[in-house]
Design a protein around this motif. Structure first.
Motif, short mmCIF file in Angstrom:
data_model
loop_
_atom_site.label_atom_id
_atom_site.label_comp_id
_atom_site.label_asym_id
_atom_site.label_seq_id
_atom_site.Cartn_x
_atom_site.Cartn_y
_atom_site.Cartn_z
N ALA A 182 0.80 -1.24 0.00
CA ALA A 182 0.00 0.00 0.00
C ALA A 182 0.82 1.28 0.00
N TRP A 183 2.11 1.21 0.37
CA TRP A 183 2.93 2.43 0.41
C TRP A 183 3.44 2.76 -0.99
N ARG A 184 3.30 4.00 -1.37
CA ARG A 184 3.79 4.44 -2.68
C ARG A 184 5.30 4.28 -2.79
N SER A 185 6.01 4.42 -1.70
CA SER A 185 7.48 4.27 -1.71
C SER A 185 7.91 2.83 -1.98
N ARG A 186 6.96 1.90 -1.95
CA ARG A 186 7.30 0.49 -2.15
C ARG A 186 6.78 -0.04 -3.50
N PHE A 187 6.36 0.86 -4.37
CA PHE A 187 5.74 0.48 -5.64
C PHE A 187 6.67 -0.39 -6.49
N PHE A 188 7.96 -0.05 -6.52
CA PHE A 188 8.91 -0.79 -7.36
C PHE A 188 9.82 -1.72 -6.55
N GLU A 189 9.46 -2.01 -5.34
CA GLU A 189 10.31 -2.85 -4.49
C GLU A 189 10.50 -4.25 -5.07
N TYR A 190 9.52 -4.72 -5.81
CA TYR A 190 9.58 -6.07 -6.38
C TYR A 190 10.80 -6.27 -7.26
N ARG A 191 11.34 -5.19 -7.83
CA ARG A 191 12.45 -5.30 -8.78
C ARG A 191 13.69 -5.94 -8.14
N ALA A 192 13.87 -5.72 -6.83
CA ALA A 192 15.04 -6.27 -6.16
C ALA A 192 14.98 -7.79 -6.03
N TYR A 193 13.77 -8.36 -6.13
CA TYR A 193 13.59 -9.80 -5.91
C TYR A 193 13.38 -10.58 -7.20
N ARG A 194 13.25 -9.90 -8.33
CA ARG A 194 12.88 -10.59 -9.55
C ARG A 194 13.90 -11.62 -10.02
N SER A 195 15.19 -11.35 -9.85
CA SER A 195 16.18 -12.34 -10.30
C SER A 195 16.06 -13.63 -9.51
N ILE A 196 15.78 -13.52 -8.21
CA ILE A 196 15.60 -14.71 -7.38
C ILE A 196 14.33 -15.46 -7.79
N ILE A 197 13.24 -14.72 -7.94
CA ILE A 197 11.95 -15.35 -8.24
C ILE A 197 11.98 -16.03 -9.60
N LYS A 198 12.60 -15.39 -10.57
CA LYS A 198 12.70 -16.01 -11.90
C LYS A 198 13.50 -17.32 -11.84
N ASP A 199 14.52 -17.33 -11.00
CA ASP A 199 15.30 -18.55 -10.83
C ASP A 199 14.44 -19.66 -10.25
N TYR A 200 13.64 -19.33 -9.21
CA TYR A 200 12.73 -20.33 -8.63
C TYR A 200 11.70 -20.80 -9.66
N PHE A 201 11.19 -19.87 -10.46
CA PHE A 201 10.20 -20.21 -11.48
C PHE A 201 10.78 -21.19 -12.49
N ARG A 202 12.00 -20.92 -12.93
CA ARG A 202 12.64 -21.82 -13.90
C ARG A 202 12.83 -23.22 -13.33
N LYS A 203 12.94 -23.31 -12.00
CA LYS A 203 13.17 -24.59 -11.35
C LYS A 203 11.88 -25.27 -10.91
N GLY A 204 10.73 -24.69 -11.27
CA GLY A 204 9.48 -25.39 -11.04
C GLY A 204 8.48 -24.73 -10.13
N ALA A 205 8.82 -23.60 -9.50
CA ALA A 205 7.89 -22.94 -8.59
C ALA A 205 6.78 -22.23 -9.34
N LYS A 206 5.62 -22.10 -8.69
CA LYS A 206 4.57 -21.23 -9.19
C LYS A 206 4.89 -19.80 -8.78
N TRP A 207 4.48 -18.84 -9.60
CA TRP A 207 4.82 -17.44 -9.36
C TRP A 207 3.59 -16.60 -9.71
#
Length: 396
Positions: free
Chosen positions: A159-184
């Motif tokens: 809900a905080w506007r200052s956190r709107f783009f915070e997801y960008r810091a985690y995308r490399s990790i999440i994409k790696d998990y996705f490639r290995k079979g995780a749902k995203w």
């Protein structure tokens, strides 16, 4: 006969391992076959921890002093936000926090846990959408933005506007998990127009806020779904959530519909004038075992007692008043991370909390996290558990 045996053996190996496929460009791709091979799997807050994401204090910036920040912060620090909004947090303090979190990661690794870290980004850069302007905050609290349910990682629409783009810091990790079979899954990104916030929300009087909270009125409206993952607490098939300053009922309903009938979402509430994140108020540490904040009692506590749960009153925190807590409260003392049912990570300084766990037959593993606390979280906040060794069960 030999050829038949050989063929059967090869078939078993094929079924157990990843299949190597080749595109027309001859680039190999791994496709996971076995369901239990997914690197993401977590059903509760206490099964044996195997892999975790730990946040980063690097580059942490003071958020712009907007209405949603004002409604969630202690009045004694409002001058700090007005003066420093958009600027880095005090660098000596951040330096100390970095050292503490590095030691935290080292201890996790020593206990056999795989540690992943988000990317380091520049959070001071101002950005603009068609609806607002803001600077960033940090990637310190993965617990706020990511929740793992089974083998699925869900990105929260914070809900905080200052956190709107915070997801960008985690995308490399999440994409790696996705490639290995995780749902995203990424929940619907909020527009964060002015309509999401009640501009007339009375934020000076604690008592006014307490009355409004009990009436279900908060600084966030029902304009669109929003929630912080840290307002949810998992106990297998039962997931508990609070309506808070950052989590609205549309967000709760989105999660309920998304997870479907396999899970039951229970909305609970507390005597809290400023609810934001549940784990400094109500922290489930084992099957049928919960720590409850005595200053913020749960209105539905009888529901847990009738189900046979043991409710433990949290020990009083010993954090000195002189220590800055710009984005949190002393009750981070109960914001702990369970390594399993019999081991817990908690703060070295919180002796009453350490003794409380020892009385429960749980071994405390202690780390100093005081400077990191100032940025808004305890051990649970600084982490998202990615994999815990266990199965989906019902405890309620």
């Amino acid at each position: 006969m030999i050829s038949v045996i050989l063929r059967n053996s090869l078939q078993k190996i094929f079924n157990r391992r990843c299949i190597r496929l080749v595109h027309q460009n001859h680039e190999p791709i791994e496709v996971k076959e076995a369901k239990d091979s997914c690197p993401v799997s977590s059903h509760n807050e206490w099964d044996p921890l195997e892999e975790v994401i730990v946040g980063r204090p690097e580059g942490a910036c003071v958020p712009t002093f907007s209405i949603e920040v004002k409604a969630n912060t202690n009045q004694k620090y409002w001058g700090f936000y007005e003066t420093n909004g958009g600027e880095p947090f005090p660098q000596e303090h951040v330096k100390q926090a970095i050292a503490e979190v590095e030691e935290f990661c080292n201890i996790l690794r020593h206990e056999g846990v795989v540690v992943r870290r988000p990317d380091i980004l520049d959070w001071s850069e101002e950005y603009e959408t068609p609806d607002f302007k803001a600077n960033g905050l940090y990637a310190a609290m993965p617990r706020d933005i990511l929740i793992v349910v089974g083998n699925e990682i869900i990105e929260a629409p914070m809900a905080w506007r200052s956190r709107f783009f915070e997801y960008r810091a985690y995308r490399s990790i999440i994409k790696d998990y996705f490639r290995k079979g995780a749902k995203w899954t990424t929940a619907p990104k909020p527009e964060m127009k002015d309509e999401l916030y009640d501009k007339s929300y009375p934020i000076k009087s604690v008592e006014d806020r307490r009355v409004l909270a009990e009436q279900g009125k908060f600084v966030t409206t029902e304009f669109e779904p929003c929630f912080d993952a840290a307002d949810f607490m998992r106990a297998g098939k039962d997931i508990f959530v609070q309506r808070s300053q950052v989590t609205n009922r549309m967000g709760i309903e989105w999660m309920r519909r998304h997870l479907g009938s396999e899970y039951k979402i229970h909305e609970i509430s507390f005597n809290d004038p400023n609810p934001m994140h549940i784990d400094g108020t109500f922290n489930i540490i084992g099957p049928g075992l919960v720590i409850s904040n005595p200053d913020r009692p749960c209105h539905q506590i009888d529901m847990f007692k009738k189900a046979g749960w043991k409710v433990v009153t949290a020990a009083d925190p010993v954090m000195p008043d002189s220590h800055p807590l710009w984005m949190s409260s002393k009750w981070l003392s109960m914001n702990v991370l369970m390594l399993d049912e019999k081991r817990v990570l908690c703060d070295t300084n919180e002796i009453p909390t350490i003794k409380m766990f020892e009385s429960l037959g749980i071994k405390p593993i202690t780390v100093n996290l005081r400077y990191a606390n100032s940025l808004g979280g305890g051990f649970h906040c600084w982490t998202t558990d990615v994999r815990r060794r266990g199965t989906l069960e019902s405890y309620f």
